[in-house]
Write a protein that holds these residues in place. Sequence first.
Motif, PDB file in Angstrom:
ATOM      1  N   ILE A 131      -6.757  39.555 -81.303  1.00 25.09           N
ATOM      2  CA  ILE A 131      -6.134  39.673 -82.617  1.00 25.09           C
ATOM      3  C   ILE A 131      -5.459  38.363 -82.996  1.00 25.09           C
ATOM      4  O   ILE A 131      -5.559  37.897 -84.134  1.00 25.09           O
ATOM      5  CB  ILE A 131      -5.101  40.832 -82.624  1.00 25.09           C
ATOM      6  CG1 ILE A 131      -5.806  42.160 -82.434  1.00 25.09           C
ATOM      7  CG2 ILE A 131      -4.306  40.840 -83.905  1.00 25.09           C
ATOM      8  CD1 ILE A 131      -4.857  43.315 -82.353  1.00 25.09           C
ATOM      9  N   TYR A 132      -4.786  37.741 -82.035  1.00 28.87           N
ATOM     10  CA  TYR A 132      -4.140  36.454 -82.311  1.00 28.87           C
ATOM     11  C   TYR A 132      -5.153  35.429 -82.781  1.00 28.87           C
ATOM     12  O   TYR A 132      -4.963  34.758 -83.792  1.00 28.87           O
ATOM     13  CB  TYR A 132      -3.443  35.967 -81.045  1.00 28.87           C
ATOM     14  CG  TYR A 132      -2.890  34.574 -81.148  1.00 28.87           C
ATOM     15  CD1 TYR A 132      -3.583  33.487 -80.629  1.00 28.87           C
ATOM     16  CD2 TYR A 132      -1.694  34.330 -81.789  1.00 28.87           C
ATOM     17  CE1 TYR A 132      -3.098  32.212 -80.728  1.00 28.87           C
ATOM     18  CE2 TYR A 132      -1.196  33.042 -81.891  1.00 28.87           C
ATOM     19  CZ  TYR A 132      -1.902  31.987 -81.360  1.00 28.87           C
ATOM     20  OH  TYR A 132      -1.423  30.722 -81.472  1.00 28.87           O
TER      21      TYR A 132
ATOM     22  N   PRO B 283      -8.657  42.207 -92.152  1.00 31.37           N
ATOM     23  CA  PRO B 283      -7.492  43.035 -91.850  1.00 31.37           C
ATOM     24  C   PRO B 283      -7.881  44.397 -91.310  1.00 31.37           C
ATOM     25  O   PRO B 283      -7.197  44.940 -90.428  1.00 31.37           O
ATOM     26  CB  PRO B 283      -6.782  43.166 -93.201  1.00 31.37           C
ATOM     27  CG  PRO B 283      -7.209  41.993 -93.968  1.00 31.37           C
ATOM     28  CD  PRO B 283      -8.596  41.702 -93.535  1.00 31.37           C
TER      29      PRO B 283
ATOM     30  N   HIS C 267      -8.072  35.890 -84.079  1.00 32.72           N
ATOM     31  CA  HIS C 267      -8.652  36.206 -85.374  1.00 32.72           C
ATOM     32  C   HIS C 267      -7.663  35.976 -86.488  1.00 32.72           C
ATOM     33  O   HIS C 267      -8.044  35.588 -87.588  1.00 32.72           O
ATOM     34  CB  HIS C 267      -9.126  37.664 -85.396  1.00 32.72           C
ATOM     35  CG  HIS C 267     -10.444  37.855 -84.750  1.00 32.72           C
ATOM     36  ND1 HIS C 267     -10.593  38.095 -83.413  1.00 32.72           N
ATOM     37  CD2 HIS C 267     -11.691  37.818 -85.251  1.00 32.72           C
ATOM     38  CE1 HIS C 267     -11.859  38.203 -83.129  1.00 32.72           C
ATOM     39  NE2 HIS C 267     -12.564  38.039 -84.214  1.00 32.72           N
ATOM     40  N   SER C 268      -6.377  36.226 -86.231  1.00 33.87           N
ATOM     41  CA  SER C 268      -5.414  36.063 -87.312  1.00 33.87           C
ATOM     42  C   SER C 268      -5.241  34.598 -87.670  1.00 33.87           C
ATOM     43  O   SER C 268      -4.728  34.279 -88.731  1.00 33.87           O
ATOM     44  CB  SER C 268      -4.064  36.665 -86.916  1.00 33.87           C
ATOM     45  OG  SER C 268      -3.477  35.900 -85.901  1.00 33.87           O
ATOM     46  N   ARG C 269      -5.687  33.699 -86.806  1.00 34.46           N
ATOM     47  CA  ARG C 269      -5.577  32.289 -87.140  1.00 34.46           C
ATOM     48  C   ARG C 269      -6.685  31.815 -88.065  1.00 34.46           C
ATOM     49  O   ARG C 269      -6.621  30.706 -88.588  1.00 34.46           O
ATOM     50  CB  ARG C 269      -5.588  31.450 -85.864  1.00 34.46           C
ATOM     51  CG  ARG C 269      -4.323  31.581 -85.095  1.00 34.46           C
ATOM     52  CD  ARG C 269      -4.296  30.518 -84.040  1.00 34.46           C
ATOM     53  NE  ARG C 269      -4.099  29.212 -84.626  1.00 34.46           N
ATOM     54  CZ  ARG C 269      -2.912  28.701 -84.880  1.00 34.46           C
ATOM     55  NH1 ARG C 269      -1.844  29.395 -84.634  1.00 34.46           N
ATOM     56  NH2 ARG C 269      -2.825  27.504 -85.392  1.00 34.46           N
TER      57      ARG C 269
ATOM     58  N   ASN D 294      -7.340  33.088 -90.834  1.00 34.76           N
ATOM     59  CA  ASN D 294      -6.877  33.255 -92.200  1.00 34.76           C
ATOM     60  C   ASN D 294      -5.691  32.327 -92.424  1.00 34.76           C
ATOM     61  O   ASN D 294      -4.672  32.464 -91.761  1.00 34.76           O
ATOM     62  CB  ASN D 294      -6.458  34.720 -92.405  1.00 34.76           C
ATOM     63  CG  ASN D 294      -6.191  35.022 -93.842  1.00 34.76           C
ATOM     64  OD1 ASN D 294      -5.876  34.120 -94.612  1.00 34.76           O
ATOM     65  ND2 ASN D 294      -6.341  36.269 -94.199  1.00 34.76           N
TER      66      ASN D 294
ATOM     67  N   ASN E  85       2.861  34.811 -88.524  1.00 33.28           N
ATOM     68  CA  ASN E  85       2.302  36.094 -88.108  1.00 33.28           C
ATOM     69  C   ASN E  85       1.576  35.998 -86.787  1.00 33.28           C
ATOM     70  O   ASN E  85       1.707  36.859 -85.914  1.00 33.28           O
ATOM     71  CB  ASN E  85       1.340  36.612 -89.179  1.00 33.28           C
ATOM     72  CG  ASN E  85       2.083  37.067 -90.392  1.00 33.28           C
ATOM     73  OD1 ASN E  85       3.232  37.455 -90.293  1.00 33.28           O
ATOM     74  ND2 ASN E  85       1.435  36.989 -91.527  1.00 33.28           N
ATOM     75  N   SER E  86       0.798  34.940 -86.625  1.00 37.53           N
ATOM     76  CA  SER E  86       0.078  34.847 -85.361  1.00 37.53           C
ATOM     77  C   SER E  86       1.040  34.587 -84.221  1.00 37.53           C
ATOM     78  O   SER E  86       0.828  35.079 -83.109  1.00 37.53           O
ATOM     79  CB  SER E  86      -0.994  33.767 -85.440  1.00 37.53           C
ATOM     80  OG  SER E  86      -0.445  32.579 -85.907  1.00 37.53           O
TER      81      SER E  86
ATOM     82  N   TRP F   5      -2.110  33.719 -92.715  1.00 41.38           N
ATOM     83  CA  TRP F   5      -1.418  34.349 -91.613  1.00 41.38           C
ATOM     84  C   TRP F   5      -1.091  33.369 -90.516  1.00 41.38           C
ATOM     85  O   TRP F   5      -0.388  33.702 -89.575  1.00 41.38           O
ATOM     86  CB  TRP F   5      -2.283  35.462 -91.021  1.00 41.38           C
ATOM     87  CG  TRP F   5      -2.493  36.572 -91.967  1.00 41.38           C
ATOM     88  CD1 TRP F   5      -1.769  36.847 -93.067  1.00 41.38           C
ATOM     89  CD2 TRP F   5      -3.507  37.547 -91.895  1.00 41.38           C
ATOM     90  NE1 TRP F   5      -2.271  37.955 -93.676  1.00 41.38           N
ATOM     91  CE2 TRP F   5      -3.342  38.392 -92.977  1.00 41.38           C
ATOM     92  CE3 TRP F   5      -4.538  37.780 -90.989  1.00 41.38           C
ATOM     93  CZ2 TRP F   5      -4.173  39.471 -93.197  1.00 41.38           C
ATOM     94  CZ3 TRP F   5      -5.353  38.852 -91.204  1.00 41.38           C
ATOM     95  CH2 TRP F   5      -5.163  39.681 -92.299  1.00 41.38           C
ATOM     96  N   LYS F   6      -1.668  32.175 -90.619  1.00 40.69           N
ATOM     97  CA  LYS F   6      -1.374  31.187 -89.580  1.00 40.69           C
ATOM     98  C   LYS F   6       0.112  30.944 -89.535  1.00 40.69           C
ATOM     99  O   LYS F   6       0.804  31.048 -90.515  1.00 40.69           O
ATOM    100  CB  LYS F   6      -2.074  29.865 -89.915  1.00 40.69           C
ATOM    101  CG  LYS F   6      -3.339  29.642 -89.154  1.00 40.69           C
ATOM    102  CD  LYS F   6      -4.039  28.433 -89.682  1.00 40.69           C
ATOM    103  CE  LYS F   6      -3.308  27.191 -89.258  1.00 40.69           C
ATOM    104  NZ  LYS F   6      -4.228  26.040 -89.238  1.00 40.69           N
TER     105      LYS F   6
ATOM    106  N   ILE G 140      -8.666  43.878 -87.697  1.00 38.72           N
ATOM    107  CA  ILE G 140      -7.467  43.660 -86.892  1.00 38.72           C
ATOM    108  C   ILE G 140      -6.717  44.960 -86.692  1.00 38.72           C
ATOM    109  O   ILE G 140      -6.203  45.249 -85.603  1.00 38.72           O
ATOM    110  CB  ILE G 140      -6.593  42.577 -87.545  1.00 38.72           C
ATOM    111  CG1 ILE G 140      -7.292  41.245 -87.410  1.00 38.72           C
ATOM    112  CG2 ILE G 140      -5.221  42.553 -86.935  1.00 38.72           C
ATOM    113  CD1 ILE G 140      -6.460  40.077 -87.802  1.00 38.72           C
TER     114      ILE G 140
END
Lengths: 567, 320
Positions: B269-270, A126, B272-274, B276, B283-284, B279-280, A129
């Motif tokens: 960022i998209y 986080p 990377h957020s996947r 986790n 949020n992504s 957050w999938k 990000i």
Amino acid sequence: MPSPASYLLLNPAKPSSSRLLPPPRLPARRFHVSCDAPRGSAGARSGGGGGRREVVPAGASKAKKQIVFFDSAPPVSSSQPQQGGGSATEKGEGETPTSKGGNGNAALGLLRRVTKRTLSALSNLPLAISEMFAIAALMALGTVIDQGEAPSYYFEKFPEDNPVFGFITWRWILTPGFDHMFSSPVFLGLLALLAASLMACTYTTQLPMVKVARRWSFTHSGERIRKQEFADSLPRASIQDLGVILMGAGYEVFTKGPSLYAFKGLAGRYAPIGVHLAMLFIMAGATLSATGSFKGSVDVPQGLNFVIGDVMKPRGVLSIAPDVFNTEVHVNRFYMEYYDSGEVSQFYSDLSLFNLDGKEVMRKTIKVNDPLRYGGITIYQTDWGFSALQVKKNGEGPFNLAMAQLKLNGDKKLYGTFLPLEDSDSSNPNVKGISMLARDLQSIVLYDQDGKFVGVRRPSSKLPIEINGNEILIEDAIGTTGLDLKTDPGVPIVYAGFGALMLTTCISYLSHSQIWALQDGSTVVVGGKTNRAKLEFSEEMNRLLDKVPELIGANNENIVDSKSTAT
Amino acid sequence: MLFATLEHILIHISFSTISIVITIHLITLLVRELRGLRDSSEKGMITTFSSITGFLVSRWISSGHFPLSNLYESLIFLSWALYILHTIPKIQNSKNDLSTITTPSTILTQGFATSGLLTEMHQSTILVPALQSQWLMMHVSMMLLSYATLLCGSLLSAALLIIRFQKNFDFFSKKKKNVLLKTFFFSEIENLYAKRIKNTSFPAFPNYYKYQLTERLDSWSYRVISLGFTLLTIGILCGAVWANEAWGSYWNWDPKETWAFITWTIFAIYLHSRTNPNWKGTNSALVASIGFLIIWICYFGINLLGIGLHSYGSFTLPSK
């Protein structure tokens, strides 16, 4: 054991054999790579199997990630209790590293703890990000606010008595350095922080992943296979057939007794590491460029020369002038080529380089997009100008009339000069003469002493023109070439980083697929998962499994006898 | 002269065909799934594709340079890239929802390009010295392909968000202006429900089909955006190398460059957020939808300002 028929009822036909519920968390042996995966759910599901590793207890749901230092090759599996001091178990890792126990040196221990804590703080996803978001926001701000203007500009645009949006005054812009956003300490600091996060994450998460990804494992439990994201069972099939079909589809297949393991696309696991390393490379090269390069810009009329070192200015603190700065550049000729419509098609400069002894070391005609490279210096064609007009008046001359640039709105240039027809003395300040204007080196427009348009002449035509009783002959148009010079030690590193980044980004598109299978009597239980292309994987698996031949009749007994079932 | 008429004919063929295709698509979605109509819409897409390709090729031949020098040509290239995107899943034989996204995008792009706003740019012009380079083909085509892919992927994510939060939008459904939105994204689910609700042997998962659809959209969006991210990386880096060859420095914090970098960051960022699992999904998808806006700012907004080194694509809105 249920009959194969009931299997078909419970697990319906292929197209919908994918699991409906979200896949359960797999046992800790599978490598779960996430910079900050939630620990609570991991604790809720205890890692099975004795002799493996301890999982973080459920109570530590908000525990920070713990860092492993691999001082020596860690044992494959050990049941060492948690040791204090330098090491701790990391979630998802297959081994417990031996601690450095015996660290008599307290200062070293403190250093290690501080480093560990910083590393774990930095490699927090986080945080990374939010850093990226912050950098993006600052960049967007940098394009909206005019950059590089004098402070008085910002005083006008963002006055204190009438703030923009009600609160933005010039103090908001100038104090954090937003008028030079891309070299301001805030922005550069954020970039440095992102680089530190990159390095920390690469070290703590991705390098260990390399070790884990290379290990493959057979399962001997049909239950575990059926719990995979994609699972199916083939009654009356042989695991050898499955293996052959998988090999034909590009998988690497390993069998041991009744179980099988196959994978494909392992490079897709390594490639993100390569991406991060390439980005670090690029950042390092860019830092080197920013601190150690020289830049210069010069306008040289045709026929003149300059010494490279005279025009170059250092850009950073590490700039060291190389010997090649003693080279002299001579502009032999500057000319332009035109389209039929009259627009400029290209600029050319014929340059010669002479070293200190006066020997010509290089000669090249450069144009836009084709610079000259010598000894680490690059000379680019970037601009042009009009230096002088060579005219003959009534057969006398030739006179060189200097051309001055006239102000025009927009990108186009306009040059003009003046040929007086009378003597200029103090009694008559308004001297009459012939005006000549030119947009490029190709055509000169002539006006007589009353300002009336007379005609257009091209220097190459050698045609005279009659103005106010004088015969004017345009001999030549002498241009000025605008050159940009640069030496940049960081460029090779940056280019290497670019190439690596392009390549590794392409490779990281690959999906790492793994398949486990077990010969369970005459049934083959198959399970698999992939990290990226989930939909395509299930379709591909369906297609492949359809190809596995069904064994009928006498062969059944042979297979039942020879296989040992391990459920 | 021949080429000019040829281009004229081809562009009008493609525009009218794509209008017909879009009408057919709307009919199949709203009214009934007619097999014959769907086949002809596919044929219509192929016709449009070939006429657009013909247009670009003839422009290439007639002007002597790759047809990517101003905003008009780049818009046509963008709609061509969207066609390619539409065709790829067909080649791979995988059923897709992409056509719902790609066909309207194509027509909107092409419609804007041929509309009256940009008429002065329709003529093919000569290339200024700075653009005379082999890098032009590589850099601009990569960027446009990546824009097309990323636009498609982020629209898929936006569709996912809308479907997931459908309940919250129910009070909108009465209003007329949202009918189009509703029919594009909701009626697919309604069709599925209507056809298969009789088959009760499937497990009683309350929102089974909605879940399946969102999972598919999610997966498709991820794959398409990954591909687009790769292309965007290659495009930006090609541009940087070209800038180094032409102007002496590979990064100038030009507005267009900066916004391309911002787009790259958002999609990073998209991705990377996947990683986790928490957050999938929503949020992504949110990040990807923001990315949709960012792409348009990068591609169009900067050109409206008309500043910086990338001013070849700029245009000014006609003042009425």
